[in-house]
Design an enzyme around this catalytic site. Structure first.
Site, PDB file in Angstrom:
ATOM      1  N   ASP A  32       0.852  -1.198   0.000  1.00  0.00           N
ATOM      2  CA  ASP A  32       0.000   0.000   0.000  1.00  0.00           C
ATOM      3  C   ASP A  32       0.881   1.239   0.000  1.00  0.00           C
ATOM      4  O   ASP A  32       1.986   1.220   0.540  1.00  0.00           O
ATOM      5  CB  ASP A  32      -0.894   0.004   1.258  1.00  0.00           C
ATOM      6  CG  ASP A  32      -2.197   0.759   1.042  1.00  0.00           C
ATOM      7  OD1 ASP A  32      -2.140   1.990   0.832  1.00  0.00           O
ATOM      8  OD2 ASP A  32      -3.261   0.118   1.063  1.00  0.00           O
ATOM      9  N   ASN A  33       0.400   2.320  -0.622  1.00  0.00           N
ATOM     10  CA  ASN A  33       1.140   3.590  -0.532  1.00  0.00           C
ATOM     11  C   ASN A  33       0.472   4.549   0.466  1.00  0.00           C
ATOM     12  O   ASN A  33       0.862   5.704   0.576  1.00  0.00           O
ATOM     13  CB  ASN A  33       1.271   4.256  -1.904  1.00  0.00           C
ATOM     14  CG  ASN A  33      -0.064   4.777  -2.410  1.00  0.00           C
ATOM     15  OD1 ASN A  33      -1.108   4.446  -1.858  1.00  0.00           O
ATOM     16  ND2 ASN A  33      -0.034   5.584  -3.455  1.00  0.00           N
ATOM     17  N   THR A  36      -5.133   6.437   0.591  1.00  0.00           N
ATOM     18  CA  THR A  36      -6.433   6.500   1.277  1.00  0.00           C
ATOM     19  C   THR A  36      -6.516   5.427   2.361  1.00  0.00           C
ATOM     20  O   THR A  36      -7.487   5.370   3.086  1.00  0.00           O
ATOM     21  CB  THR A  36      -7.596   6.309   0.280  1.00  0.00           C
ATOM     22  OG1 THR A  36      -7.446   5.032  -0.360  1.00  0.00           O
ATOM     23  CG2 THR A  36      -7.618   7.388  -0.770  1.00  0.00           C
ATOM     24  N   ASP A  56       4.156   2.540  -4.136  1.00  0.00           N
ATOM     25  CA  ASP A  56       3.139   3.092  -5.032  1.00  0.00           C
ATOM     26  C   ASP A  56       3.084   2.200  -6.266  1.00  0.00           C
ATOM     27  O   ASP A  56       4.054   2.122  -7.030  1.00  0.00           O
ATOM     28  CB  ASP A  56       3.523   4.530  -5.419  1.00  0.00           C
ATOM     29  CG  ASP A  56       2.462   5.166  -6.299  1.00  0.00           C
ATOM     30  OD1 ASP A  56       1.667   4.431  -6.928  1.00  0.00           O
ATOM     31  OD2 ASP A  56       2.424   6.409  -6.358  1.00  0.00           O
ATOM     32  N   SER A  75      -6.672   1.196  -5.243  1.00  0.00           N
ATOM     33  CA  SER A  75      -7.342   2.238  -6.040  1.00  0.00           C
ATOM     34  C   SER A  75      -8.117   3.136  -5.084  1.00  0.00           C
ATOM     35  O   SER A  75      -8.725   2.631  -4.137  1.00  0.00           O
ATOM     36  CB  SER A  75      -8.351   1.617  -7.016  1.00  0.00           C
ATOM     37  OG  SER A  75      -9.174   2.622  -7.589  1.00  0.00           O
ATOM     38  N   GLY A 102       1.500  -8.057 -14.347  1.00  0.00           N
ATOM     39  CA  GLY A 102       2.839  -8.495 -14.760  1.00  0.00           C
ATOM     40  C   GLY A 102       3.469  -9.361 -13.674  1.00  0.00           C
ATOM     41  O   GLY A 102       4.087 -10.392 -13.962  1.00  0.00           O
ATOM     42  N   LYS A 105       1.834 -12.728 -13.654  1.00  0.00           N
ATOM     43  CA  LYS A 105       2.323 -13.537 -14.777  1.00  0.00           C
ATOM     44  C   LYS A 105       3.690 -14.139 -14.428  1.00  0.00           C
ATOM     45  O   LYS A 105       3.914 -15.342 -14.585  1.00  0.00           O
ATOM     46  CB  LYS A 105       2.425 -12.654 -16.019  1.00  0.00           C
ATOM     47  CG  LYS A 105       2.940 -13.386 -17.234  1.00  0.00           C
ATOM     48  CD  LYS A 105       3.143 -12.456 -18.402  1.00  0.00           C
ATOM     49  CE  LYS A 105       3.915 -13.205 -19.498  1.00  0.00           C
ATOM     50  NZ  LYS A 105       4.424 -12.310 -20.517  1.00  0.00           N
ATOM     51  N   TYR A 145     -12.982   7.066 -12.392  1.00  0.00           N
ATOM     52  CA  TYR A 145     -13.046   5.799 -11.639  1.00  0.00           C
ATOM     53  C   TYR A 145     -13.674   4.700 -12.499  1.00  0.00           C
ATOM     54  O   TYR A 145     -13.104   3.616 -12.658  1.00  0.00           O
ATOM     55  CB  TYR A 145     -13.851   6.024 -10.368  1.00  0.00           C
ATOM     56  CG  TYR A 145     -13.996   4.806  -9.475  1.00  0.00           C
ATOM     57  CD1 TYR A 145     -12.897   4.271  -8.815  1.00  0.00           C
ATOM     58  CD2 TYR A 145     -15.237   4.209  -9.276  1.00  0.00           C
ATOM     59  CE1 TYR A 145     -13.028   3.154  -7.982  1.00  0.00           C
ATOM     60  CE2 TYR A 145     -15.378   3.109  -8.444  1.00  0.00           C
ATOM     61  CZ  TYR A 145     -14.279   2.587  -7.793  1.00  0.00           C
ATOM     62  OH  TYR A 145     -14.415   1.491  -6.962  1.00  0.00           O
TER      63      TYR A 145
HETATM   64  P1  NAD Z   1      -9.832   2.145   0.347  1.00  0.00           P
HETATM   65  O1  NAD Z   1      -9.583   3.523  -0.170  1.00  0.00           O
HETATM   66  O2  NAD Z   1     -10.062   1.971   1.800  1.00  0.00           O
HETATM   67  O3  NAD Z   1      -8.648   1.174  -0.086  1.00  0.00           O
HETATM   68  C1  NAD Z   1      -7.873   1.361  -1.237  1.00  0.00           C
HETATM   69  C2  NAD Z   1      -6.415   1.164  -0.855  1.00  0.00           C
HETATM   70  O4  NAD Z   1      -5.581   1.289  -2.025  1.00  0.00           O
HETATM   71  C3  NAD Z   1      -5.931   2.229   0.145  1.00  0.00           C
HETATM   72  O5  NAD Z   1      -5.301   1.600   1.232  1.00  0.00           O
HETATM   73  C4  NAD Z   1      -4.951   3.064  -0.676  1.00  0.00           C
HETATM   74  O6  NAD Z   1      -3.937   3.659   0.103  1.00  0.00           O
HETATM   75  C5  NAD Z   1      -4.435   2.026  -1.663  1.00  0.00           C
HETATM   76  N1  NAD Z   1      -3.863   2.625  -2.869  1.00  0.00           N
HETATM   77  C6  NAD Z   1      -4.412   3.568  -3.675  1.00  0.00           C
HETATM   78  N2  NAD Z   1      -3.561   3.862  -4.673  1.00  0.00           N
HETATM   79  C7  NAD Z   1      -2.460   3.083  -4.504  1.00  0.00           C
HETATM   80  C8  NAD Z   1      -1.234   2.936  -5.202  1.00  0.00           C
HETATM   81  N3  NAD Z   1      -0.965   3.655  -6.302  1.00  0.00           N
HETATM   82  N4  NAD Z   1      -0.318   2.063  -4.752  1.00  0.00           N
HETATM   83  C9  NAD Z   1      -0.561   1.326  -3.635  1.00  0.00           C
HETATM   84  N5  NAD Z   1      -1.709   1.423  -2.917  1.00  0.00           N
HETATM   85  C10 NAD Z   1      -2.649   2.296  -3.351  1.00  0.00           C
HETATM   86  O7  NAD Z   1     -11.062   1.569  -0.491  1.00  0.00           O
HETATM   87  P2  NAD Z   1     -11.850   0.191  -0.356  1.00  0.00           P
HETATM   88  O8  NAD Z   1     -13.268   0.515  -0.149  1.00  0.00           O
HETATM   89  O9  NAD Z   1     -11.166  -0.708   0.590  1.00  0.00           O
HETATM   90  O10 NAD Z   1     -11.709  -0.398  -1.835  1.00  0.00           O
HETATM   91  C11 NAD Z   1     -10.761  -1.398  -2.158  1.00  0.00           C
HETATM   92  C12 NAD Z   1     -10.966  -1.830  -3.607  1.00  0.00           C
HETATM   93  O11 NAD Z   1     -12.273  -2.381  -3.763  1.00  0.00           O
HETATM   94  C13 NAD Z   1     -10.848  -0.690  -4.602  1.00  0.00           C
HETATM   95  O12 NAD Z   1     -10.187  -1.170  -5.765  1.00  0.00           O
HETATM   96  C14 NAD Z   1     -12.287  -0.354  -4.918  1.00  0.00           C
HETATM   97  O13 NAD Z   1     -12.414   0.170  -6.227  1.00  0.00           O
HETATM   98  C15 NAD Z   1     -12.953  -1.706  -4.804  1.00  0.00           C
HETATM   99  N6  NAD Z   1     -14.383  -1.562  -4.490  1.00  0.00           N
HETATM  100  C16 NAD Z   1     -14.791  -1.222  -3.220  1.00  0.00           C
HETATM  101  C17 NAD Z   1     -16.148  -1.082  -2.966  1.00  0.00           C
HETATM  102  C18 NAD Z   1     -16.670  -0.742  -1.588  1.00  0.00           C
HETATM  103  O14 NAD Z   1     -17.885  -0.630  -1.422  1.00  0.00           O
HETATM  104  N7  NAD Z   1     -15.843  -0.583  -0.572  1.00  0.00           N
HETATM  105  C19 NAD Z   1     -17.087  -1.252  -3.993  1.00  0.00           C
HETATM  106  C20 NAD Z   1     -16.625  -1.569  -5.261  1.00  0.00           C
HETATM  107  C21 NAD Z   1     -15.285  -1.741  -5.502  1.00  0.00           C
END
Ligand code: NAD
Length: 312
Positions: A32-33, A36, A56, A75, A102, A105, A145
């Site tokens: 994680d970076n 969020t 990142d 994300s 990648g 793979k 998004y």
């Molecule tokens: P969140 O923001 O709590 O978690 C996302 C994590 O990704 C964070 O810890 C953030 O720091 C990390 N991150 C972001 N960019 C990064 C990068 N470049 N490198 C490394 N880490 C990075 O959100 P969440 O609700 O836990 O969502 C997690 C995943 O599930 C996401 O991909 C989201 O699109 C998907 N999702 C979640 C929901 C939901 O209801 N929570 C619904 C649909 C999809």
């Protein structure tokens, strides 16, 4: 048992997934970076089988250990976050997904993409089955998004078809539970925060738009079932119990015992009017369906806030 890389593992869903995988006896590398996510989400984990990597994912990635599973969750995920980080959202969906695929793979690992119901946009088919192609405004504020996730799905299928990577795609519908950030703008943490603080609960529009809310434990169990299945095509994971946002707000006020009143604000641009997963495939392919009722999930979410303990 194996080793799983969880990208976005310090976020809301990712941290619960790390807990779940460790409980199954897997080794977990949490990447994680902290954009969020937060180290507080994983600080309760005291396990030799757990490593944290601060990286990142839009930058190239190399990990020495063998890896059996890549769960790609990194994300921004809430409308507030991707409005604040639009380019980053597109980059992590594209470069980040390239890097994660990648690695899968190279390691011959099973890859799971955390996609979203947002690929359906403002749906014209209801409830939404996986065969529906969606109705997305690519140039609206949510486009960064929605299109990043649609691109990530296309990329995942290309790595599968052309490069032989063992992939799967989870289309996740609204999920809630402990560790959501109170100011992340999503409906349940916002309503819960407002109700607990006795503030007015703010509803966008007239509250007649519908959503379906899945408790995080159910969702994480579904992700694990999908990753350990042989499925390659998208599978919806979400709770099919549909309700209006007005009904949700009333449930939050009831469960919290709050005296908050309801106030109504303008609808955000491109806010979907309806949202309900058709989970026929998840039932057939994974034998999965949600078990936690909304009121119970809300109680557990609120209890974790009361205790202030690392929510499990
Ligand atoms: P969140 O923001 O709590 O978690 C996302 C994590 O990704 C964070 O810890 C953030 O720091 C990390 N991150 C972001 N960019 C990064 C990068 N470049 N490198 C490394 N880490 C990075 O959100 P969440 O609700 O836990 O969502 C997690 C995943 O599930 C996401 O991909 C989201 O699109 C998907 N999702 C979640 C929901 C939901 O209801 N929570 C619904 C649909 C999809």
């Amino acid at each position: 048992m194996g080793t799983a890389l969880v990208t976005g593992g310090a976020g809301f869903l990712g941290s619960h997934l790390c807990d779940y995988l460790l409980a199954q006896g897997d080794r977990v590398i949490c990447l994680d970076n902290l954009d969020t996510g937060n180290l507080q989400n994983i600080e309760h984990i005291r396990d030799d089988a757990f490593d944290f990597v601060n990286h990142d994912l839009t930058e190239p990635l190399f990990i020495e250990q063998p890896i059996d599973y890549v769960f790609h969750l990194a994300s921004p995920a809430s409308p507030i976050d991707y409005a604040r980080l639009p380019l980053h959202t597109l980059k992590v969906g594209s470069y980040g997904t390239h890097h994660a695929l990648g690695l899968a793979k190279f390691k011959r690992a099973r890859f799971l993409l955390a996609s979203t119901s947002e690929v359906y946009g403002d749906p014209q088919v209801h409830p939404q089955p996986e065969t529906y192609w969606g109705h997305v405004n690519s140039i609206g504020p949510r486009g960064v998004y929605d299109e990043a996730k649609r691109y990530a799905e296309a990329l995942t299928m290309a790595y599968h078809r052309q490069q032989g990577v063992n992939t799967c795609i989870a289309r996740i519908f609204n999920t809630y539970g402990p560790r959501m950030r109170p100011h992340d703008g999503r409906a349940i943490p916002t309503f819960v925060r407002q109700a607990r603080e006795g503030e007015p609960v703010t509803i966008f529009g007239d509250g007649s738009q519908t959503r379906s809310f899945c408790f995080v434990d159910d969702l994480v169990r579904g992700l694990h079932l999908l990753a350990t299945s042989g499925e390659h095509l998208p599978v919806n994971l979400g709770n099919p119990r549909e309700m209006t946002l007005l009904e949700l707000a009333e449930a939050v006020i009831r469960v919290s015992g709050s005296k908050s009143e309801l106030v109504f604000q303008a609808l955000p641009v491109d806010d979907p009017q309806v949202r309900q997963p058709d989970i026929t495939r998840a039932r057939q392919v994974l034998g999965w369906e949600p078990e936690v009722e909304l009121e119970e999930g809300l109680r557990r979410t609120m209890a974790s806030l009361e205790s202030g303990a690392p929510a499990r």
